[in-house]
Design a protein around this motif. Structure first.
Motif, PDB file in Angstrom:
ATOM      1  N   UNK A   1      78.313  78.384  30.848  1.00  0.00           N
ATOM      2  CA  UNK A   1      76.988  78.298  31.473  1.00  0.00           C
ATOM      3  C   UNK A   1      76.885  77.062  32.355  1.00  0.00           C
ATOM      4  N   UNK A   2      77.400  75.932  31.855  1.00  0.00           N
ATOM      5  CA  UNK A   2      77.349  74.699  32.634  1.00  0.00           C
ATOM      6  C   UNK A   2      78.142  74.827  33.928  1.00  0.00           C
ATOM      7  N   UNK A   3      79.292  75.498  33.833  1.00  0.00           N
ATOM      8  CA  UNK A   3      80.134  75.672  35.011  1.00  0.00           C
ATOM      9  C   UNK A   3      79.436  76.515  36.075  1.00  0.00           C
ATOM     10  N   UNK A   4      78.808  77.612  35.642  1.00  0.00           N
ATOM     11  CA  UNK A   4      78.094  78.473  36.588  1.00  0.00           C
ATOM     12  C   UNK A   4      76.927  77.714  37.223  1.00  0.00           C
ATOM     13  N   UNK A   5      76.187  76.948  36.397  1.00  0.00           N
ATOM     14  CA  UNK A   5      75.063  76.172  36.920  1.00  0.00           C
ATOM     15  C   UNK A   5      75.526  75.156  37.957  1.00  0.00           C
ATOM     16  N   UNK A   6      76.704  74.541  37.715  1.00  0.00           N
ATOM     17  CA  UNK A   6      77.244  73.580  38.665  1.00  0.00           C
ATOM     18  C   UNK A   6      77.622  74.281  39.976  1.00  0.00           C
ATOM     19  N   UNK A   7      78.254  75.454  39.871  1.00  0.00           N
ATOM     20  CA  UNK A   7      78.658  76.190  41.071  1.00  0.00           C
ATOM     21  C   UNK A   7      77.459  76.625  41.880  1.00  0.00           C
ATOM     22  N   UNK A   8      76.379  76.978  41.199  1.00  0.00           N
ATOM     23  CA  UNK A   8      75.139  77.360  41.879  1.00  0.00           C
ATOM     24  C   UNK A   8      74.571  76.159  42.607  1.00  0.00           C
TER      25      UNK A   8
END
Length: 259
Positions: free
Chosen positions: A247-254
């Motif tokens: 989840x953290x990775x996706x939030x960072x990519x967003x």
């Protein structure tokens, strides 16, 4: 075939390059100056054409007195002679003014073929071949990865991001090349010694009929108004997996607009 190769002396791309603080131009005085890398491929292509079809190869350079070092290096590879356009008023010239001066110099050389690198490692604007062709009223075959000469006919494979295009024109013409076209030869000891005796003709603005107010800072159509050093790279963002790493990775990519 009378071939002219444009050669530019530039700061070594393998070392740190800087702009001067007073006029925001490339600091060439403190740099290790060398032949523009792409121009070496243009020299090699000219020599290959000469070997196959005969003729002469002339180096054409616009630059200060110290550009003589690069001219002699170019001549040591095998060309027959050189022309050096040198004038204090040329300092600070933009691409438009440079093309005007080089076109005037080319007008004295009666070239069948004008070869040059696709870009210079200091400016990287890739417009000079087109500007020269326009000023001279000849065809421009740019970005060549292969060049075939058949009498007065030229055929080039023009390199693109998707592959290549096949284009053709009759001489006289301007052809710019990429580093995929050949492998430049190393100067031999014999070539280095011979280069010291090859003729180098110097031309001033007055010789070319170009006014000083058309070049340099006074005649520039563009200028760098401000510059700063590239900021240091940050340490980045580290994600520790405690069950929510995905989840953290996706939030960072967003956040960075990658997704």
């Amino acid at each position: 075939m009378n071939i002219v190769v444009l050669v530019k002396q530039v700061p070594d791309s393998g070392a740190e390059r800087n702009l001067t603080s007073d006029d925001n131009t490339v600091d060439r005085g403190s740099a290790n100056n060398v032949i523009n890398e792409m121009d070496e491929y243009a020299i090699e292509e000219a020599l290959k054409i000469k070997e196959a079809h005969g003729g002469e190869v002339t180096i054409l350079t616009m630059g200060p007195d110290r550009a003589t070092e690069s001219i002699r290096k170019a001549l040591s590879m095998g060309p027959d002679a050189a022309v050096h356009v040198v004038d204090d008023a040329l300092a600070g010239s933009c691409a438009v003014a440079t093309s005007k001066v080089l076109a005037a110099a080319l007008g004295t050389l009666n070239a069948d073929l004008i070869l040059c690198g696709a870009e210079s490692t200091d400016g990287r604007v890739q417009v000079l071949p087109h500007m020269l062709a326009e000023r001279l009223g000849v065809a421009a075959l740019t970005g060549a990865r292969k060049l075939t000469v058949d009498g007065a006919s030229l055929t080039a494979e023009r390199q693109t991001e998707e592959g290549y295009e096949v284009v053709s024109a009759a001489t006289p013409a301007v052809v710019s090349v990429w580093d995929t076209i050949n492998e430049p030869r190393y100067p031999s000891f014999k070539g280095i010694m011979a280069a010291k005796k090859k003729p180098v003709r110097t031309l001033s603005l007055a010789d070319l009929g170009v006014s000083a107010d058309e070049v340099g800072f006074a005649g520039a159509t563009s200028a760098v108004v401000e510059h700063s050093k590239r900021p240091p790279r940050s340490a980045g963002t580290k994600i520790t997996d405690e069950g929510t790493a995905g989840t953290q990775l996706v939030e960072y990519l967003v956040t960075e607009k990658f997704v």
